[in-house]
Design a protein around this motif. Structure first.
Motif, short mmCIF file in Angstrom:
data_model
loop_
_atom_site.label_atom_id
_atom_site.label_comp_id
_atom_site.label_asym_id
_atom_site.label_seq_id
_atom_site.Cartn_x
_atom_site.Cartn_y
_atom_site.Cartn_z
N LEU A 66 0.78 -1.31 0.03
CA LEU A 66 0.07 0.12 -0.25
C LEU A 66 0.88 1.39 0.10
O LEU A 66 0.34 2.35 -0.56
CB LEU A 66 -0.92 -0.06 1.33
N GLY A 67 2.14 1.29 0.71
CA GLY A 67 3.02 2.43 1.07
C GLY A 67 3.05 2.65 2.18
O GLY A 67 2.24 2.26 3.04
N VAL A 68 3.75 3.41 2.47
CA VAL A 68 4.30 3.53 3.88
C VAL A 68 3.26 4.28 4.83
O VAL A 68 2.65 5.49 4.28
CB VAL A 68 5.57 4.33 4.11
N VAL A 69 2.94 3.72 5.92
CA VAL A 69 2.01 4.50 6.64
C VAL A 69 2.34 4.97 8.04
O VAL A 69 3.32 3.98 8.39
CB VAL A 69 0.52 3.46 7.10
N THR A 70 2.35 6.04 8.78
CA THR A 70 3.04 6.61 9.82
C THR A 70 2.04 7.37 10.85
O THR A 70 1.25 7.90 10.38
CB THR A 70 4.18 7.64 9.23
N VAL A 71 2.32 6.75 12.05
CA VAL A 71 1.72 7.32 13.14
C VAL A 71 2.66 8.24 13.85
O VAL A 71 3.89 7.90 14.09
CB VAL A 71 1.17 6.43 14.26
N THR A 72 2.20 9.39 14.09
CA THR A 72 3.02 10.42 15.03
C THR A 72 2.39 10.86 16.17
O THR A 72 1.25 11.13 16.21
CB THR A 72 3.49 11.55 14.08
N ASP A 73 2.94 10.64 17.10
CA ASP A 73 2.25 10.83 18.60
C ASP A 73 3.12 12.18 19.16
O ASP A 73 4.10 11.46 19.49
CB ASP A 73 2.30 9.59 19.54
N SER A 74 2.72 13.29 19.21
CA SER A 74 3.24 14.30 19.83
C SER A 74 2.56 14.76 21.19
O SER A 74 2.48 16.03 21.38
CB SER A 74 3.34 15.53 18.99
N ARG A 75 1.70 13.92 21.68
CA ARG A 75 0.70 14.42 22.83
C ARG A 75 1.36 14.69 24.02
O ARG A 75 1.05 15.43 25.00
CB ARG A 75 -0.51 13.22 23.24
N GLY A 76 2.71 14.10 24.13
CA GLY A 76 3.60 14.34 25.45
C GLY A 76 2.88 13.91 26.74
O GLY A 76 2.87 14.17 27.68
N ALA A 77 2.47 12.50 26.22
CA ALA A 77 1.56 11.72 27.44
C ALA A 77 2.35 10.79 28.44
O ALA A 77 3.54 10.55 27.83
CB ALA A 77 0.45 10.96 26.73
N GLY A 152 5.78 10.68 26.63
CA GLY A 152 6.12 11.56 25.56
C GLY A 152 5.94 11.49 24.18
O GLY A 152 4.77 10.71 23.88
N GLY A 153 6.87 11.92 23.24
CA GLY A 153 6.52 11.50 21.91
C GLY A 153 7.02 10.39 21.30
O GLY A 153 7.96 9.71 21.68
N ASN A 154 6.34 9.82 20.12
CA ASN A 154 6.99 8.68 19.52
C ASN A 154 6.38 8.67 18.09
O ASN A 154 5.29 9.30 17.58
CB ASN A 154 6.59 7.26 20.04
N THR A 155 7.13 7.82 17.24
CA THR A 155 6.53 7.67 15.68
C THR A 155 6.63 6.05 15.38
O THR A 155 7.60 5.51 15.91
CB THR A 155 7.23 8.43 15.01
N ALA A 156 5.72 5.52 14.39
CA ALA A 156 5.90 4.42 14.11
C ALA A 156 5.78 4.35 12.45
O ALA A 156 4.58 5.00 11.90
CB ALA A 156 5.25 3.35 14.59
N SER A 157 6.33 3.58 11.65
CA SER A 157 5.95 3.63 10.13
C SER A 157 6.12 2.13 9.80
O SER A 157 6.68 1.29 10.17
CB SER A 157 7.08 4.40 9.11
N TRP A 158 5.14 1.42 9.00
CA TRP A 158 5.25 0.28 8.17
C TRP A 158 4.60 0.58 6.87
O TRP A 158 3.90 1.48 6.44
CB TRP A 158 4.43 -0.63 9.26
N ASN A 159 4.89 -0.51 5.95
CA ASN A 159 4.18 -0.45 4.69
C ASN A 159 3.65 -1.88 4.68
O ASN A 159 4.13 -2.93 4.08
CB ASN A 159 5.51 -0.69 3.74
#
Length: 184
Positions: A66-77, A152-159
Protein backbone atom coordinates in the motif's frame (compact mmCIF):
# COMPACT_ATOMS: atom_id res chain seq x y z
CA UNK A 1 66.87 47.20 70.17
CA UNK A 2 67.95 44.88 67.47
CA UNK A 3 65.64 42.26 68.93
CA UNK A 4 62.75 44.68 68.91
CA UNK A 5 63.32 45.52 65.21
CA UNK A 6 63.41 41.82 64.31
CA UNK A 7 60.24 41.19 66.30
CA UNK A 8 58.57 44.19 64.73
CA UNK A 9 59.64 43.07 61.24
CA UNK A 10 58.45 39.52 62.00
CA UNK A 11 55.11 40.80 63.25
CA UNK A 12 54.70 42.96 60.14
CA UNK A 13 55.52 40.00 57.89
CA UNK A 14 53.06 37.78 59.76
CA UNK A 15 50.37 40.43 59.45
CA UNK A 16 51.07 40.75 55.73
CA UNK A 17 50.79 36.96 55.22
CA UNK A 18 47.56 36.96 57.17
CA UNK A 19 46.24 39.81 55.07
CA UNK A 20 47.22 38.13 51.84
CA UNK A 21 45.76 34.79 52.92
CA UNK A 22 42.41 36.24 53.99
CA UNK A 23 39.49 34.89 51.92
CA UNK A 24 38.13 37.17 49.25
CA UNK A 25 34.69 38.61 49.82
CA UNK A 26 32.00 36.66 47.91
CA UNK A 27 30.58 38.36 44.85
CA UNK A 28 26.92 39.31 45.11
CA UNK A 29 24.54 36.73 43.58
CA UNK A 30 20.89 36.55 42.67
CA UNK A 31 18.67 33.74 41.29
CA UNK A 32 16.11 33.62 38.51
CA UNK A 33 13.20 31.20 38.69
CA UNK A 34 13.00 29.91 35.10
CA UNK A 35 10.14 28.05 33.42
CA UNK A 36 9.33 26.57 30.04
CA UNK A 37 6.39 24.59 28.70
CA UNK A 38 6.28 21.33 26.77
CA UNK A 39 3.16 21.59 24.64
CA UNK A 40 0.67 18.78 24.24
CA UNK A 41 0.45 17.88 20.57
CA UNK A 42 -1.73 15.49 18.62
CA UNK A 43 -1.96 11.86 17.61
CA UNK A 44 -1.96 11.61 13.81
CA UNK A 45 -1.80 9.00 11.07
CA UNK A 46 -0.73 9.54 7.47
CA UNK A 47 -1.22 7.01 4.66
CA UNK A 48 -0.54 7.23 0.92
CA UNK A 49 -3.22 9.07 -1.06
CA UNK A 50 -3.26 6.41 -3.80
CA UNK A 51 -1.94 2.91 -4.40
CA UNK A 52 -1.91 0.57 -7.39
CA UNK A 53 -1.65 -3.06 -6.33
CA UNK A 54 -1.11 -4.41 -9.84
CA UNK A 55 -3.24 -6.83 -11.82
CA UNK A 56 -4.25 -10.46 -11.97
CA UNK A 57 -6.73 -12.94 -13.36
CA UNK A 58 -10.12 -14.03 -11.96
CA UNK A 59 -9.56 -16.68 -9.29
CA UNK A 60 -5.98 -15.48 -8.68
CA UNK A 61 -4.32 -13.37 -6.04
CA UNK A 62 -3.09 -9.81 -6.59
CA UNK A 63 -0.43 -8.84 -4.06
CA UNK A 64 0.96 -5.36 -3.58
CA UNK A 65 2.16 -2.95 -0.94
CA UNK A 66 0.00 0.00 0.00
CA UNK A 67 2.88 2.37 0.77
CA UNK A 68 4.27 3.66 4.05
CA UNK A 69 1.77 4.43 6.83
CA UNK A 70 3.08 6.59 9.71
CA UNK A 71 1.68 7.32 13.16
CA UNK A 72 3.08 10.43 14.88
CA UNK A 73 2.31 10.87 18.57
CA UNK A 74 3.26 14.31 19.91
CA UNK A 75 0.76 14.34 22.78
CA UNK A 76 3.51 14.35 25.41
CA UNK A 77 1.51 11.87 27.49
CA UNK A 78 2.66 9.97 30.57
CA UNK A 79 1.28 6.85 28.84
CA UNK A 80 1.92 7.19 25.11
CA UNK A 81 -0.02 4.06 24.08
CA UNK A 82 -2.09 3.93 20.88
CA UNK A 83 -3.74 1.47 18.47
CA UNK A 84 -3.81 1.93 14.69
CA UNK A 85 -6.69 0.20 12.89
CA UNK A 86 -7.62 -0.42 9.28
CA UNK A 87 -10.89 -0.96 7.42
CA UNK A 88 -11.79 -1.04 3.70
CA UNK A 89 -14.72 -0.27 1.50
CA UNK A 90 -16.15 -2.49 -1.22
CA UNK A 91 -14.03 -2.38 -4.40
CA UNK A 92 -16.01 -1.95 -7.62
CA UNK A 93 -15.70 -1.51 -11.35
CA UNK A 94 -18.36 -0.61 -13.93
CA UNK A 95 -21.85 -0.54 -12.46
CA UNK A 96 -20.95 -2.41 -9.27
CA UNK A 97 -22.98 -5.55 -9.97
CA UNK A 98 -21.89 -8.68 -8.03
CA UNK A 99 -19.35 -9.73 -10.72
CA UNK A 100 -18.03 -6.13 -10.66
CA UNK A 101 -17.48 -6.18 -6.89
CA UNK A 102 -14.70 -7.37 -4.57
CA UNK A 103 -15.68 -7.34 -0.91
CA UNK A 104 -13.21 -6.17 1.77
CA UNK A 105 -13.34 -9.65 3.31
CA UNK A 106 -11.72 -10.96 0.10
CA UNK A 107 -8.67 -8.76 0.72
CA UNK A 108 -6.10 -9.89 3.28
CA UNK A 109 -3.98 -7.29 5.09
CA UNK A 110 -0.67 -7.67 6.86
CA UNK A 111 1.27 -4.77 8.29
CA UNK A 112 4.69 -6.37 8.34
CA UNK A 113 7.36 -5.16 10.73
CA UNK A 114 8.02 -1.49 11.45
CA UNK A 115 10.14 0.26 8.84
CA UNK A 116 11.06 2.97 11.39
CA UNK A 117 10.27 3.89 15.00
CA UNK A 118 11.25 6.62 17.45
CA UNK A 119 10.57 7.01 21.16
CA UNK A 120 10.21 4.66 24.07
CA UNK A 121 7.71 1.86 24.63
CA UNK A 122 6.88 -1.29 22.67
CA UNK A 123 5.91 -1.18 18.99
CA UNK A 124 3.98 -4.25 17.78
CA UNK A 125 2.78 -5.03 14.25
CA UNK A 126 -0.77 -6.33 13.96
CA UNK A 127 0.40 -8.98 11.49
CA UNK A 128 4.18 -9.40 11.47
CA UNK A 129 4.44 -11.79 8.50
CA UNK A 130 2.50 -12.89 5.41
CA UNK A 131 1.25 -15.97 7.25
CA UNK A 132 -0.44 -13.67 9.77
CA UNK A 133 -2.51 -11.82 7.13
CA UNK A 134 -6.14 -11.22 8.06
CA UNK A 135 -9.17 -10.24 5.99
CA UNK A 136 -10.26 -6.63 5.98
CA UNK A 137 -13.79 -5.54 6.83
CA UNK A 138 -15.90 -2.47 6.20
CA UNK A 139 -17.42 -2.83 9.68
CA UNK A 140 -14.92 -4.37 12.09
CA UNK A 141 -11.55 -2.58 12.32
CA UNK A 142 -8.47 -4.78 12.05
CA UNK A 143 -5.51 -3.87 14.28
CA UNK A 144 -2.69 -2.71 12.03
CA UNK A 145 -0.09 -1.62 14.61
CA UNK A 146 0.11 -0.84 18.32
CA UNK A 147 2.35 1.09 20.67
CA UNK A 148 2.24 0.39 24.39
CA UNK A 149 3.89 2.20 27.27
CA UNK A 150 6.54 4.81 26.84
CA UNK A 151 6.18 8.50 27.56
CA UNK A 152 6.31 11.70 25.56
CA UNK A 153 6.46 11.48 21.78
CA UNK A 154 6.95 8.58 19.39
CA UNK A 155 6.51 7.58 15.75
CA UNK A 156 6.05 4.31 13.89
CA UNK A 157 6.00 3.56 10.16
CA UNK A 158 5.16 0.37 8.28
CA UNK A 159 4.43 -0.62 4.67
CA UNK A 160 1.41 -2.96 4.67
CA UNK A 161 0.77 -5.61 2.05
CA UNK A 162 -2.65 -6.39 0.59
CA UNK A 163 -3.52 -9.76 -0.94
CA UNK A 164 -6.62 -9.44 -3.13
CA UNK A 165 -8.26 -12.84 -3.53
CA UNK A 166 -9.96 -12.10 -6.85
CA UNK A 167 -13.31 -13.93 -7.08
CA UNK A 168 -13.51 -16.43 -9.94
CA UNK A 169 -16.62 -14.70 -11.36
CA UNK A 170 -14.98 -11.22 -11.46
CA UNK A 171 -15.15 -9.37 -14.75
CA UNK A 172 -12.28 -7.37 -16.25
CA UNK A 173 -11.91 -3.76 -15.17
CA UNK A 174 -10.11 -1.39 -12.82
CA UNK A 175 -11.53 -1.87 -9.32
CA UNK A 176 -11.53 1.12 -6.99
CA UNK A 177 -12.12 1.22 -3.25
CA UNK A 178 -10.77 2.83 -0.11
CA UNK A 179 -8.48 1.49 2.61
CA UNK A 180 -8.84 3.61 5.75
CA UNK A 181 -6.28 3.71 8.57
CA UNK A 182 -7.16 5.36 11.88
CA UNK A 183 -5.41 5.75 15.24
CA UNK A 184 -6.67 6.23 18.80
Amino acid sequence: MRTAKICLAGAAAAAMVGFLAAPAAAAPTDTTDTTFEVLAGTLDIVAPATADLGDGAPGGVITGQLGVVTVTDSRGAADASWVASVTASVFQTGGGSPPETVLPEEIDYWSGPATATTGTGTFTPGQAAAGDAQPLSSVTPLTAFTHSGGTGGNTASWNPTLDVNVPLDSIAGVYTGTVTHSVA
